[in-house]
Design a protein around this motif. Structure first.
Motif, PDB file in Angstrom:
ATOM      1  N   TYR A   1     -20.159   6.820  12.312  1.00  0.00           N
ATOM      2  CA  TYR A   1     -19.090   7.092  11.344  1.00  0.00           C
ATOM      3  C   TYR A   1     -17.899   6.189  11.648  1.00  0.00           C
ATOM      4  CZ  TYR A   1     -21.654  11.558  11.147  1.00  0.00           C
ATOM      5  OH  TYR A   1     -22.627  12.527  11.065  1.00  0.00           O
ATOM      6  N   VAL A   2     -17.161   5.815  10.610  1.00  0.00           N
ATOM      7  CA  VAL A   2     -15.949   5.036  10.825  1.00  0.00           C
ATOM      8  C   VAL A   2     -14.857   5.467   9.851  1.00  0.00           C
ATOM      9  CG1 VAL A   2     -16.709   3.136   9.301  1.00  0.00           C
ATOM     10  CG2 VAL A   2     -14.962   2.716  11.051  1.00  0.00           C
ATOM     11  N   TYR A   3     -13.658   5.606  10.382  1.00  0.00           N
ATOM     12  CA  TYR A   3     -12.460   5.774   9.569  1.00  0.00           C
ATOM     13  C   TYR A   3     -11.707   4.445   9.538  1.00  0.00           C
ATOM     14  CZ  TYR A   3     -12.431  10.958   9.711  1.00  0.00           C
ATOM     15  OH  TYR A   3     -12.716  12.296   9.564  1.00  0.00           O
ATOM     16  N   PRO A   4     -11.551   3.806   8.382  1.00  0.00           N
ATOM     17  CA  PRO A   4     -10.550   2.754   8.287  1.00  0.00           C
ATOM     18  C   PRO A   4      -9.168   3.409   8.333  1.00  0.00           C
ATOM     19  CG  PRO A   4     -11.574   3.142   6.140  1.00  0.00           C
ATOM     20  CD  PRO A   4     -12.278   4.023   7.127  1.00  0.00           C
ATOM     21  N   TYR A   5      -8.307   2.917   9.200  1.00  0.00           N
ATOM     22  CA  TYR A   5      -6.956   3.466   9.286  1.00  0.00           C
ATOM     23  C   TYR A   5      -5.988   2.326   9.557  1.00  0.00           C
ATOM     24  CZ  TYR A   5      -6.351   3.640  14.510  1.00  0.00           C
ATOM     25  OH  TYR A   5      -6.178   3.358  15.843  1.00  0.00           O
ATOM     26  N   HIS A   6      -4.684   2.640   9.567  1.00  0.00           N
ATOM     27  CA  HIS A   6      -3.686   1.624   9.883  1.00  0.00           C
ATOM     28  C   HIS A   6      -3.879   0.415   8.953  1.00  0.00           C
ATOM     29  CE1 HIS A   6      -1.421  -1.341  12.242  1.00  0.00           C
ATOM     30  NE2 HIS A   6      -0.939  -0.347  12.977  1.00  0.00           N
ATOM     31  N   TYR A   7      -3.954   0.657   7.634  1.00  0.00           N
ATOM     32  CA  TYR A   7      -4.269  -0.449   6.726  1.00  0.00           C
ATOM     33  C   TYR A   7      -3.117  -0.840   5.807  1.00  0.00           C
ATOM     34  CZ  TYR A   7      -5.870   3.591   3.850  1.00  0.00           C
ATOM     35  OH  TYR A   7      -5.993   4.797   3.194  1.00  0.00           O
ATOM     36  N   ARG A   8      -1.957  -0.238   5.981  1.00  0.00           N
ATOM     37  CA  ARG A   8      -0.787  -0.697   5.223  1.00  0.00           C
ATOM     38  C   ARG A   8      -0.126  -1.844   5.976  1.00  0.00           C
ATOM     39  NH1 ARG A   8       2.944   3.626   2.414  1.00  0.00           N
ATOM     40  NH2 ARG A   8       1.146   3.517   1.013  1.00  0.00           N
ATOM     41  N   GLY A   9       0.068  -2.977   5.299  1.00  0.00           N
ATOM     42  CA  GLY A   9       0.601  -4.168   5.945  1.00  0.00           C
ATOM     43  C   GLY A   9       1.932  -4.610   5.371  1.00  0.00           C
ATOM     44  N   ARG A  10       2.227  -5.872   5.554  1.00  0.00           N
ATOM     45  CA  ARG A  10       3.502  -6.445   5.128  1.00  0.00           C
ATOM     46  C   ARG A  10       3.243  -7.719   4.319  1.00  0.00           C
ATOM     47  NH1 ARG A  10       7.173  -8.428   9.932  1.00  0.00           N
ATOM     48  NH2 ARG A  10       5.939 -10.339   9.661  1.00  0.00           N
ATOM     49  N   ASP A  11       4.097  -7.952   3.321  1.00  0.00           N
ATOM     50  CA  ASP A  11       4.008  -9.188   2.532  1.00  0.00           C
ATOM     51  C   ASP A  11       2.617  -9.383   1.945  1.00  0.00           C
ATOM     52  OD1 ASP A  11       6.646  -9.692   3.327  1.00  0.00           O
ATOM     53  OD2 ASP A  11       6.001 -10.835   5.078  1.00  0.00           O
ATOM     54  N   GLY A  12       2.104  -8.334   1.324  1.00  0.00           N
ATOM     55  CA  GLY A  12       0.779  -8.417   0.717  1.00  0.00           C
ATOM     56  C   GLY A  12      -0.357  -8.231   1.678  1.00  0.00           C
ATOM     57  N   GLY A  13      -0.067  -7.820   2.907  1.00  0.00           N
ATOM     58  CA  GLY A  13      -1.104  -7.692   3.920  1.00  0.00           C
ATOM     59  C   GLY A  13      -1.817  -6.360   3.971  1.00  0.00           C
ATOM     60  N   THR A  14      -1.503  -5.452   3.049  1.00  0.00           N
ATOM     61  CA  THR A  14      -2.222  -4.176   3.007  1.00  0.00           C
ATOM     62  C   THR A  14      -3.684  -4.422   2.647  1.00  0.00           C
ATOM     63  OG1 THR A  14      -0.251  -2.913   2.418  1.00  0.00           O
ATOM     64  CG2 THR A  14      -2.372  -1.951   1.813  1.00  0.00           C
ATOM     65  N   GLN A  15      -4.577  -3.742   3.348  1.00  0.00           N
ATOM     66  CA  GLN A  15      -6.017  -3.888   3.129  1.00  0.00           C
ATOM     67  C   GLN A  15      -6.575  -2.679   2.382  1.00  0.00           C
ATOM     68  OE1 GLN A  15      -7.562  -6.972   4.347  1.00  0.00           O
ATOM     69  NE2 GLN A  15      -5.335  -7.254   4.320  1.00  0.00           N
ATOM     70  N   ASP A  16      -7.578  -2.910   1.575  1.00  0.00           N
ATOM     71  CA  ASP A  16      -8.200  -1.853   0.779  1.00  0.00           C
ATOM     72  C   ASP A  16      -9.410  -1.304   1.541  1.00  0.00           C
ATOM     73  OD1 ASP A  16      -9.584  -0.294  -1.062  1.00  0.00           O
ATOM     74  OD2 ASP A  16      -9.090  -1.602  -2.749  1.00  0.00           O
ATOM     75  N   PRO A  17      -9.369  -0.041   1.974  1.00  0.00           N
ATOM     76  CA  PRO A  17     -10.500   0.496   2.726  1.00  0.00           C
ATOM     77  C   PRO A  17     -11.789   0.570   1.926  1.00  0.00           C
ATOM     78  CG  PRO A  17      -8.957   2.233   2.186  1.00  0.00           C
ATOM     79  CD  PRO A  17      -8.288   0.951   1.814  1.00  0.00           C
ATOM     80  N   ALA A  18     -11.669   0.653   0.590  1.00  0.00           N
ATOM     81  CA  ALA A  18     -12.883   0.634  -0.227  1.00  0.00           C
ATOM     82  C   ALA A  18     -13.559  -0.734  -0.161  1.00  0.00           C
ATOM     83  CB  ALA A  18     -12.555   0.993  -1.674  1.00  0.00           C
ATOM     84  N   ASP A  19     -12.761  -1.812  -0.120  1.00  0.00           N
ATOM     85  CA  ASP A  19     -13.337  -3.145   0.071  1.00  0.00           C
ATOM     86  C   ASP A  19     -14.016  -3.254   1.426  1.00  0.00           C
ATOM     87  OD1 ASP A  19     -12.474  -3.996  -2.407  1.00  0.00           O
ATOM     88  OD2 ASP A  19     -10.719  -5.062  -1.656  1.00  0.00           O
ATOM     89  N   PHE A  20     -13.350  -2.706   2.450  1.00  0.00           N
ATOM     90  CA  PHE A  20     -13.951  -2.672   3.784  1.00  0.00           C
ATOM     91  C   PHE A  20     -15.318  -1.998   3.744  1.00  0.00           C
ATOM     92  CE2 PHE A  20     -14.544   0.407   7.285  1.00  0.00           C
ATOM     93  CZ  PHE A  20     -14.787  -0.456   8.351  1.00  0.00           C
ATOM     94  N   ALA A  21     -15.392  -0.857   3.076  1.00  0.00           N
ATOM     95  CA  ALA A  21     -16.655  -0.112   3.008  1.00  0.00           C
ATOM     96  C   ALA A  21     -17.755  -0.934   2.344  1.00  0.00           C
ATOM     97  CB  ALA A  21     -16.433   1.197   2.258  1.00  0.00           C
ATOM     98  N   LYS A  22     -17.399  -1.661   1.307  1.00  0.00           N
ATOM     99  CA  LYS A  22     -18.402  -2.452   0.587  1.00  0.00           C
ATOM    100  C   LYS A  22     -18.937  -3.610   1.416  1.00  0.00           C
ATOM    101  CE  LYS A  22     -16.314  -1.393  -3.879  1.00  0.00           C
ATOM    102  NZ  LYS A  22     -15.504  -1.923  -5.008  1.00  0.00           N
ATOM    103  N   MET A  23     -18.152  -4.085   2.376  1.00  0.00           N
ATOM    104  CA  MET A  23     -18.571  -5.231   3.183  1.00  0.00           C
ATOM    105  C   MET A  23     -19.385  -4.844   4.409  1.00  0.00           C
ATOM    106  SD  MET A  23     -15.327  -7.862   2.990  1.00  0.00           S
ATOM    107  CE  MET A  23     -14.025  -6.660   3.264  1.00  0.00           C
ATOM    108  N   LEU A  24     -19.501  -3.569   4.702  1.00  0.00           N
ATOM    109  CA  LEU A  24     -20.272  -3.141   5.867  1.00  0.00           C
ATOM    110  C   LEU A  24     -21.762  -3.356   5.655  1.00  0.00           C
ATOM    111  CD1 LEU A  24     -18.632   0.254   6.883  1.00  0.00           C
ATOM    112  CD2 LEU A  24     -18.475  -1.921   8.104  1.00  0.00           C
ATOM    113  N   SER A  25     -22.448  -3.652   6.731  1.00  0.00           N
ATOM    114  CA  SER A  25     -23.908  -3.684   6.692  1.00  0.00           C
ATOM    115  C   SER A  25     -24.435  -2.657   7.688  1.00  0.00           C
ATOM    116  CB  SER A  25     -24.426  -5.084   7.043  1.00  0.00           C
ATOM    117  OG  SER A  25     -24.020  -5.454   8.346  1.00  0.00           O
TER     118      SER A  25
END
Length: 257
Positions: free
Chosen positions: A221-245
């Protein structure tokens, strides 16, 4: 555009992995927690905000990087163990810590934060450097190096200072990344059942790097966390999920209300 947790709603499972994405409304109705059954007993995870969360475990209640308004923790049991990864204000706050530490609360932290602790709090604390371990009751806690490797980011988290942690419950290992890029020590992890993995720019890594590393060490199991960034650096955890293998189940916490 200001990003909120609602911008990260996922409407379908990722094709690459076995993805469970709990809608935020449902998560709130379930008191923003997930239960994991282990050989040691149940572990209940409560996301709080950004990098802060609470786990109710067979060895006691564990707070990880508790910061912010102390009222956020009022509904949880008092902390038996507090983990601090490093000194940045979204991971360590002296006033919050002082309010949460009770007579029997133990603290495990990196040496840099240990040196910053007030005397009254330091009496409850252990400094654990990269590669070392500490024990809380029967729980062995390993300090995993957490650092930046990209040249322009190295000033945020220099190698050798900050910690991630692996918590070794009986038959169930939990990895907490702290702030780091996809360093070799992360990729080399084995037998991780539950992981909390950061992803934001410019401070840590992007979702692609996080997904690559998580696919390699392959937690259950994995929780994406700490994904709010600066200057457009926020990451989308749904995108992260789609890229996992691989067969990795993604849990989405209510980190940003």
């Amino acid at each position: 555009m200001t990003q909120t947790r609602r911008h990260f709603l996922a409407t379908s499972a990722a094709a690459a992995g076995a993805i469970t994405i709990l809608p935020y409304a449902a998560h709130a109705a379930a008191h923003a927690s997930d239960m994991f059954e282990t050989a040691a007993g149940p572990i209940k995870v409560h996301p709080v905000a950004h990098a802060s969360f609470v786990m109710e475990t067979p060895v006691g209640t564990i707070y990880s990087d508790p910061v912010g308004d102390v009222a956020q923790y009022a509904d949880f049991p008092d902390a038996d163990l507090i983990l601090i990864t490093h000194e940045h204000g979204d991971h360590y706050n002296a006033d919050t810590l002082a309010a949460l530490v009770k007579e029997n609360t133990q603290i495990i932290t990196n040496p840099a934060v240990f040196d910053m602790l007030a005397d009254g709090v330091k009496a409850n604390a252990s400094a654990v450097a990269n590669g070392a371990s500490a024990t809380f009751k029967e729980l062995k806690v390993d300090a995993i190096p957490a650092y930046n490797t990209t040249e322009e980011r190295k000033n945020f988290h220099p190698q050798g200072r900050d910690n991630g942690y692996v918590l070794n419950f009986d038959g169930f290992r939990v990895y907490i990344s702290g702030d780091t890029e996809d360093v070799p020590e992360m990729r080399a992890l084995t037998d991780i059942d539950l992981a909390f993995v950061c992803m934001n720019l410019p401070f840590t890594m992007d979702a692609n790097a996080a997904a690559s590393a998580v696919s390699e060490f392959a937690p259950t199991y994995v929780y994406p966390y700490h994904y709010r960034g600066r200057d457009g650096g926020t990451q989308d955890p749904a995108d992260f999920a789609k890229m996992l293998s691989g067969d990795i189940e993604v849990r989405m916490g209510d980190w940003y209300s």
